[in-house]
Motif scaffolding. Structure first.
Motif, PDB file in Angstrom:
ATOM      1  N   LYS A  18       0.832  -1.205   0.000  1.00 54.01           N
ATOM      2  CA  LYS A  18       0.000   0.000   0.000  1.00 54.01           C
ATOM      3  C   LYS A  18       0.870   1.260   0.000  1.00 54.01           C
ATOM      4  CE  LYS A  18      -3.946  -2.114   2.351  1.00 54.01           C
ATOM      5  NZ  LYS A  18      -4.793  -2.125   3.563  1.00 54.01           N
ATOM      6  N   PRO A  19       0.425   2.330  -0.702  1.00 49.51           N
ATOM      7  CA  PRO A  19       1.208   3.582  -0.747  1.00 49.51           C
ATOM      8  C   PRO A  19       1.438   4.144   0.653  1.00 49.51           C
ATOM      9  CG  PRO A  19      -0.555   3.599  -2.377  1.00 49.51           C
ATOM     10  CD  PRO A  19      -0.805   2.406  -1.505  1.00 49.51           C
ATOM     11  N   GLY A  20       2.643   4.622   0.897  1.00 48.56           N
ATOM     12  CA  GLY A  20       2.960   5.232   2.185  1.00 48.56           C
ATOM     13  C   GLY A  20       2.969   4.262   3.344  1.00 48.56           C
ATOM     14  N   ALA A  21       3.134   2.973   3.062  1.00 49.74           N
ATOM     15  CA  ALA A  21       3.094   1.965   4.118  1.00 49.74           C
ATOM     16  C   ALA A  21       4.391   1.950   4.917  1.00 49.74           C
ATOM     17  CB  ALA A  21       2.836   0.590   3.503  1.00 49.74           C
ATOM     18  N   TYR A  22       4.255   1.967   6.250  1.00 47.74           N
ATOM     19  CA  TYR A  22       5.418   1.896   7.134  1.00 47.74           C
ATOM     20  C   TYR A  22       5.185   0.792   8.153  1.00 47.74           C
ATOM     21  CZ  TYR A  22       6.894   6.465   5.353  1.00 47.74           C
ATOM     22  OH  TYR A  22       7.290   7.503   4.555  1.00 47.74           O
ATOM     23  N   ASN A  23       5.995  -0.235   8.093  1.00 47.57           N
ATOM     24  CA  ASN A  23       5.888  -1.305   9.078  1.00 47.57           C
ATOM     25  C   ASN A  23       6.829  -1.009  10.240  1.00 47.57           C
ATOM     26  OD1 ASN A  23       4.906  -3.691  10.127  1.00 47.57           O
ATOM     27  ND2 ASN A  23       6.481  -4.953   9.161  1.00 47.57           N
ATOM     28  N   ASN A  24       6.595   0.128  10.882  1.00 51.36           N
ATOM     29  CA  ASN A  24       7.500   0.575  11.931  1.00 51.36           C
ATOM     30  C   ASN A  24       7.242  -0.166  13.242  1.00 51.36           C
ATOM     31  OD1 ASN A  24       5.038   2.092  11.654  1.00 51.36           O
ATOM     32  ND2 ASN A  24       5.727   3.428  13.290  1.00 51.36           N
ATOM     33  N   GLN A  25       8.225  -0.111  14.125  1.00 49.12           N
ATOM     34  CA  GLN A  25       8.128  -0.786  15.412  1.00 49.12           C
ATOM     35  C   GLN A  25       7.189  -0.015  16.341  1.00 49.12           C
ATOM     36  OE1 GLN A  25      12.017  -2.468  16.956  1.00 49.12           O
ATOM     37  NE2 GLN A  25      12.814  -1.003  15.475  1.00 49.12           N
ATOM     38  N   LYS A  26       6.251  -0.742  16.949  1.00 51.95           N
ATOM     39  CA  LYS A  26       5.296  -0.146  17.861  1.00 51.95           C
ATOM     40  C   LYS A  26       5.537  -0.629  19.291  1.00 51.95           C
ATOM     41  CE  LYS A  26       2.800   2.397  15.091  1.00 51.95           C
ATOM     42  NZ  LYS A  26       2.669   3.866  15.303  1.00 51.95           N
ATOM     43  N   LEU A  27       5.072   0.182  20.236  1.00 48.93           N
ATOM     44  CA  LEU A  27       5.244  -0.137  21.649  1.00 48.93           C
ATOM     45  C   LEU A  27       4.246  -1.215  22.055  1.00 48.93           C
ATOM     46  CD1 LEU A  27       7.062   1.004  23.959  1.00 48.93           C
ATOM     47  CD2 LEU A  27       5.079   2.333  24.678  1.00 48.93           C
ATOM     48  N   THR A  48       8.138  -4.844  21.869  1.00 47.56           N
ATOM     49  CA  THR A  48       8.006  -4.346  20.498  1.00 47.56           C
ATOM     50  C   THR A  48       7.119  -5.267  19.670  1.00 47.56           C
ATOM     51  OG1 THR A  48      10.243  -3.432  20.595  1.00 47.56           O
ATOM     52  CG2 THR A  48       9.284  -3.695  18.407  1.00 47.56           C
ATOM     53  N   ILE A  49       6.304  -4.663  18.801  1.00 46.39           N
ATOM     54  CA  ILE A  49       5.580  -5.403  17.772  1.00 46.39           C
ATOM     55  C   ILE A  49       5.564  -4.525  16.524  1.00 46.39           C
ATOM     56  CG2 ILE A  49       3.281  -4.534  18.406  1.00 46.39           C
ATOM     57  CD1 ILE A  49       2.207  -7.357  17.697  1.00 46.39           C
ATOM     58  N   ARG A  50       5.679  -5.126  15.351  1.00 47.59           N
ATOM     59  CA  ARG A  50       5.623  -4.368  14.099  1.00 47.59           C
ATOM     60  C   ARG A  50       4.174  -4.032  13.752  1.00 47.59           C
ATOM     61  NH1 ARG A  50      10.264  -2.132  11.704  1.00 47.59           N
ATOM     62  NH2 ARG A  50      12.045  -3.410  12.303  1.00 47.59           N
ATOM     63  N   TYR A  51       3.978  -2.866  13.142  1.00 45.00           N
ATOM     64  CA  TYR A  51       2.628  -2.355  12.906  1.00 45.00           C
ATOM     65  C   TYR A  51       1.791  -3.278  12.027  1.00 45.00           C
ATOM     66  CZ  TYR A  51      -1.125   0.868  11.656  1.00 45.00           C
ATOM     67  OH  TYR A  51      -2.355   1.449  11.456  1.00 45.00           O
ATOM     68  N   PHE A  52       2.342  -3.766  10.916  1.00 46.99           N
ATOM     69  CA  PHE A  52       1.552  -4.613  10.017  1.00 46.99           C
ATOM     70  C   PHE A  52       1.204  -5.941  10.666  1.00 46.99           C
ATOM     71  CE2 PHE A  52       3.538  -2.399   6.095  1.00 46.99           C
ATOM     72  CZ  PHE A  52       2.690  -1.323   6.281  1.00 46.99           C
ATOM     73  N   GLU A  53       2.142  -6.492  11.418  1.00 47.94           N
ATOM     74  CA  GLU A  53       1.853  -7.727  12.133  1.00 47.94           C
ATOM     75  C   GLU A  53       0.699  -7.517  13.109  1.00 47.94           C
ATOM     76  OE1 GLU A  53       6.054  -8.464  10.724  1.00 47.94           O
ATOM     77  OE2 GLU A  53       4.748  -6.774  11.151  1.00 47.94           O
ATOM     78  N   GLY A 103      -1.464  -6.503  22.508  1.00 49.91           N
ATOM     79  CA  GLY A 103      -0.828  -5.558  23.407  1.00 49.91           C
ATOM     80  C   GLY A 103      -0.243  -4.276  22.846  1.00 49.91           C
ATOM     81  N   MET A 104      -0.478  -3.933  21.576  1.00 46.82           N
ATOM     82  CA  MET A 104       0.057  -2.656  21.099  1.00 46.82           C
ATOM     83  C   MET A 104      -0.580  -1.503  21.872  1.00 46.82           C
ATOM     84  SD  MET A 104       0.064  -1.043  17.262  1.00 46.82           S
ATOM     85  CE  MET A 104      -0.557   0.637  17.228  1.00 46.82           C
ATOM     86  N   CYS A 105       0.176  -0.436  22.088  1.00 50.73           N
ATOM     87  CA  CYS A 105      -0.277   0.685  22.904  1.00 50.73           C
ATOM     88  C   CYS A 105      -0.697   1.873  22.043  1.00 50.73           C
ATOM     89  CB  CYS A 105       0.828   1.138  23.854  1.00 50.73           C
ATOM     90  SG  CYS A 105       1.342  -0.130  25.012  1.00 50.73           S
ATOM     91  N   GLY A 106      -1.815   2.468  22.419  1.00 50.91           N
ATOM     92  CA  GLY A 106      -2.259   3.723  21.825  1.00 50.91           C
ATOM     93  C   GLY A 106      -2.504   4.724  22.937  1.00 50.91           C
ATOM     94  N   CYS A 107      -2.602   5.982  22.590  1.00 51.13           N
ATOM     95  CA  CYS A 107      -2.869   6.999  23.609  1.00 51.13           C
ATOM     96  C   CYS A 107      -3.671   8.142  23.011  1.00 51.13           C
ATOM     97  CB  CYS A 107      -1.572   7.518  24.215  1.00 51.13           C
ATOM     98  SG  CYS A 107      -0.440   8.255  23.022  1.00 51.13           S
ATOM     99  N   GLY A 108      -4.399   8.825  23.881  1.00 56.11           N
ATOM    100  CA  GLY A 108      -5.188   9.975  23.462  1.00 56.11           C
ATOM    101  C   GLY A 108      -5.261  10.978  24.592  1.00 56.11           C
ATOM    102  N   GLY A 141      -0.900   6.046  17.859  1.00 57.37           N
ATOM    103  CA  GLY A 141      -0.246   4.839  18.332  1.00 57.37           C
ATOM    104  C   GLY A 141       1.135   5.165  18.865  1.00 57.37           C
ATOM    105  N   CYS A 142       1.620   4.335  19.784  1.00 53.74           N
ATOM    106  CA  CYS A 142       2.922   4.567  20.414  1.00 53.74           C
ATOM    107  C   CYS A 142       4.014   3.806  19.672  1.00 53.74           C
ATOM    108  CB  CYS A 142       2.906   4.113  21.864  1.00 53.74           C
ATOM    109  SG  CYS A 142       1.667   4.927  22.891  1.00 53.74           S
ATOM    110  N   ASP A 143       4.988   4.518  19.137  1.00 48.67           N
ATOM    111  CA  ASP A 143       6.152   3.867  18.549  1.00 48.67           C
ATOM    112  C   ASP A 143       7.023   3.280  19.653  1.00 48.67           C
ATOM    113  OD1 ASP A 143       5.524   4.496  15.880  1.00 48.67           O
ATOM    114  OD2 ASP A 143       6.395   6.492  16.093  1.00 48.67           O
ATOM    115  N   ARG A 144       7.788   2.233  19.310  1.00 50.86           N
ATOM    116  CA  ARG A 144       8.669   1.610  20.297  1.00 50.86           C
ATOM    117  C   ARG A 144       9.785   2.553  20.717  1.00 50.86           C
ATOM    118  NH1 ARG A 144      11.554   0.747  23.595  1.00 50.86           N
ATOM    119  NH2 ARG A 144      12.553  -1.168  24.317  1.00 50.86           N
TER     120      ARG A 144
END
Length: 270
Positions: A18-27, A48-53, A103-108, A141-144
């Motif tokens: 997908k355009p602009g896809a980033y499988n970056n490491q998430k917290l 750590t977990i990768r975003y696409f996973e 267990g991926m973390c998000g915040c608001g 979402g929280c990056d690692r």
């Protein structure tokens, strides 16, 4: 775990293309333990977990009752039944939890101005998570690790990547989406709720940030923010009737974490 997800490789290739896809490491929140005595602290252990996973796993673990688009509920139930003793011991209401499947973390954050106005947002259709929905003043979402806008990890003076946490993330999110910095805070940031958003298999941290600037200044800053395109920002009085309307009007459908934390604000701060 990913080996249990049907068509994992096919789904992964689709996400990567997908355009602009980033499988970056998430917290990833690996475990939580409660205080053992008076004055104790909640202990959180991150990984750590990768975003696409996480996206693929989320679609699999989310039940049709919570997410009608979930396709693999039968497979999930089979897996859980086979490992029920493991997961029964992983979640303990007295001790906390360990070894959560996702267990991926998000915040608001709910942001309140010096003239007692609350900012809330409507997500752009261009964002990946919950496009078009109403919610927090700012969220993400929280990056690692601490990253820049291009998902490149920042480093300290010794060249080491800087560990991230939800407090750092929400400060960065409010700066990117609303243009406010810690210099605009009237008091320290406050964690007001924490829980599991079952609809997205996500651990959600919710904050309250009171600002020393008024609502007109906040509007100007939000319009000039680097990620202003991600949302449209609205302002409403931070008073019982106005907040109650946001929570009860069906036109303002919110994600669970935002709704629960705003209800807490209604009960505690209005």
């Amino acid at each position: 775990m990913f080996a249990q997800v049907p068509d994992f490789e096919t789904r992964y290739e689709k996400e990567v293309s997908k355009p602009g896809a980033y499988n970056n490491q998430k917290l990833l929140l690996r475990s939580m333990s409660y205080p053992t005595g008076k004055g104790g602290k909640i202990q959180l252990r991150f990984g750590t977990i990768r975003y696409f996973e996480w996206l693929i796993l989320r679609d699999w673990v989310t039940s049709p009752e919570d997410n009608p688009s979930a396709k693999y509920s039968d497979d999930l139930q089979t897996y859980l039944k086979a490992h029920q003793s493991d997961y029964a011991s992983a979640f303990n209401q007295n001790a906390g939890f360990s070894n959560c499947m996702w267990g991926m973390c998000g915040c608001g954050a709910w942001v309140v101005t010096s003239d007692n106005k609350l900012a809330y947002s409507k997500r752009s259709q261009a964002v990946r998570e919950r496009p078009g929905s109403f919610g927090y003043s700012s969220a993400g979402g929280c990056d690692r690790f601490v990253c820049d806008d291009s998902f490149c990890a920042s480093t300290d003076d010794q060249g080491n990547m800087i560990n991230n946490n939800p407090f750092i993330t929400i400060q960065n999110e409010t700066e990117e989406e609303l243009g406010v910095t810690t210099k605009d805070y009237a008091e320290p940031i406050k964690l007001i709720s924490f829980g599991i958003d079952k609809t997205r298999a996500l651990f959600q941290f919710s904050f309250l940030i009171r600002l020393s600037i008024d609502s007109n200044t906040l509007k100007q800053k939000a319009q000039a923010a680097s990620s202003a395109w991600e949302q449209k920002t609205f302002i409403t009085p931070f008073e019982y009737d106005s907040i109650h309307a946001l929570l009860t009007d069906p036109n303002y459908g919110m994600e669970p974490g935002a709704k629960v934390s705003l209800y807490h604000c209604l009960q505690t701060y209005c």
